[in-house]
Enzyme design. Structure first.
Site, mmCIF file in Angstrom:
data_model
loop_
_atom_site.group_PDB
_atom_site.id
_atom_site.type_symbol
_atom_site.label_atom_id
_atom_site.label_comp_id
_atom_site.label_asym_id
_atom_site.label_seq_id
_atom_site.Cartn_x
_atom_site.Cartn_y
_atom_site.Cartn_z
ATOM 1 N N ARG A 83 0.570 -1.299 -0.202
ATOM 2 C CA ARG A 83 0.406 0.210 -0.513
ATOM 3 C C ARG A 83 0.769 1.302 -0.023
ATOM 4 N NH1 ARG A 83 -2.132 0.968 4.533
ATOM 5 N NH2 ARG A 83 -1.882 -0.752 5.703
ATOM 6 N N TYR A 119 -17.773 16.340 -15.182
ATOM 7 C CA TYR A 119 -17.906 14.893 -14.209
ATOM 8 C C TYR A 119 -19.208 14.339 -13.279
ATOM 9 C CZ TYR A 119 -16.594 9.905 -13.332
ATOM 10 O OH TYR A 119 -16.358 9.035 -13.570
ATOM 11 N N LYS A 124 -9.253 7.577 -19.409
ATOM 12 C CA LYS A 124 -9.123 8.488 -21.117
ATOM 13 C C LYS A 124 -8.123 8.073 -21.527
ATOM 14 C CE LYS A 124 -13.466 8.684 -18.727
ATOM 15 N NZ LYS A 124 -13.380 8.152 -17.473
ATOM 16 N N ASP A 128 -10.136 19.084 -13.125
ATOM 17 C CA ASP A 128 -9.733 18.485 -14.004
ATOM 18 C C ASP A 128 -9.097 18.753 -15.453
ATOM 19 O OD1 ASP A 128 -10.400 16.279 -15.182
ATOM 20 O OD2 ASP A 128 -12.325 15.739 -13.680
#
Length: 366
Positions: free
Chosen positions: A48, A99, A195, A170
């Site tokens: 992690r 979004y 994307k 973003d």
């Protein structure tokens, strides 16, 4: 990682960053490190906390955006990590068109009494600047999804900082090849690496890039990622880095295709409006209502009806089919993610479907 000159162009950085040193018998690419546990005594210790494959991806994207990068399991993991840092009852300014995952996360936090969400018309710069006065966080998209509006990032960031607020942009639609928000004053850049960065519709991945002068914020985010476990898969991160090697080629071709389609779309009788921000490969068109838009996305054979974007293939979607989409988005708006296929093939398929939309229009009589 290999040392790179700071004068390299973004296209070169996308290819060269995040690679091992140029030494004999070193691989050209960082291998996939499938390890949950590391030998004690170093910085990683456990899966992690870090991974060499993550580090390579983070080095490449951080260099492209001009900051320090952290990879996440998805774009939404990155979004919610940032929003979780907002103090109780603080105000977040965000675009009314954005979004849906971001808007729904804001709505959820507001419904639970955690924050106050102030949604604005992001193109009304004076109104956004005024809203910054009470904000703890200003969340920007430019272009917005799916309306393709542009924010004056530099002006808004200056006003937000004067009010003591952080600025997040973003940058999924623009990519760091077409826009670098940190250079315009942003504190944080967020990506759905699913994307354009990955580019092949086969990865779920997110990323946060923190401005170089926000070292404390970077440490907070790193600790939160380790604590919450919103960590990326190693294979997915390796695929995303592999995809980024051709980012400049894909963006160049997709943008050229989009710009070649624009005048044809503007002239077609089925299309009442074409929205394009001036760069990138996302185009939104408006046809005559829900039925016409649904007919369009069902009629093509090359264009794919799908909700994501930024892949090598051309996709499109009527955004108002989602009940959570803003009511100010027209029912007939179709968001188009233009891919890298031959543009004449794309137009032949699309124009045939648009012709069908015109043919199916209800007859009007006097």
């Amino acid at each position: 990682m290999a040392d790179l000159s700071p004068s390299l162009s973004p296209a070169t950085v996308a290819v060269a960053a995040g690679r091992p040193p140029h030494e004999p018998d070193q691989p050209l690419n960082v291998p996939i490190s499938m390890a949950s546990t590391f030998v004690a005594g170093g910085d990683r210790e456990y899966g992690r906390y870090g991974n060499p494959t993550w580090s390579a991806f983070e080095d490449a994207l951080g260099r492209l955006e001009g900051g320090r990068c952290l990879a996440y399991a998805s774009g939404m993991a990155a979004v919610t990590t940032i929003l979780d840092l907002v103090g109780h009852d603080a105000t977040v300014v965000a675009p009314r068109h954005a979004y849906q995952g971001s808007i729904m996360s804001l709505a959820d936090l507001e419904a639970r009494g955690r924050i106050k969400a102030h949604l604005v018309d992001i193109e009304d710069t004076p109104a956004v600047v005024a809203a910054c006065a009470d904000a703890a966080l200003v969340w920007l998209e430019s272009p917005t999804n799916p309306a393709l509006e542009l924010a004056d990032i530099e002006t808004i960031a200056a006003a937000a900082h004067e009010a003591g607020a952080y600025v997040v942009v973003d940058n999924t639609f623009a990519t760091p090849l077409l826009q670098q928000p940190i250079a315009l004053g942003a504190d944080i850049v967020v990506h759905s690496a699913t994307k354009y960065l990955s580019g092949h519709s086969d990865v779920l991945l997110g990323a946060i890039v923190v401005a170089p002068d926000q070292a404390e914020l970077y440490d907070v985010l790193l600790n939160r990622r380790s604590l919450t476990g919103s960590t990326p898969g190693t294979f997915e991160t390796w695929l995303a880095l592999r995809g980024m090697r051709t980012l400049h080629l894909r963006v160049e071709r997709a943008q050229a295709n989009a710009q070649a389609l624009l005048p044809r779309l503007e002239k077609h009788p089925a299309v009442s409006e074409v929205r394009y921000p001036g760069f990138g490969a996302i185009v939104s068109i408006v046809v005559d209502g829900e039925l016409a838009a649904d007919l369009l996305v069902r009629t093509t054979t090359l264009w794919v009806h799908a909700t994501s974007l930024g892949g090598v293939e051309s996709t499109f979607e009527r955004r108002r089919r989602w009940k959570t989409e803003a009511a100010t988005i027209p029912e007939g708006l179709v968001r188009m993610s233009v891919g890298i296929e031959d543009v004449e093939d794309l137009w032949a398929d699309l124009s045939t479907a648009l012709d069908q939309v015109v043919a199916e229009r209800p007859a009007t009589g006097g």
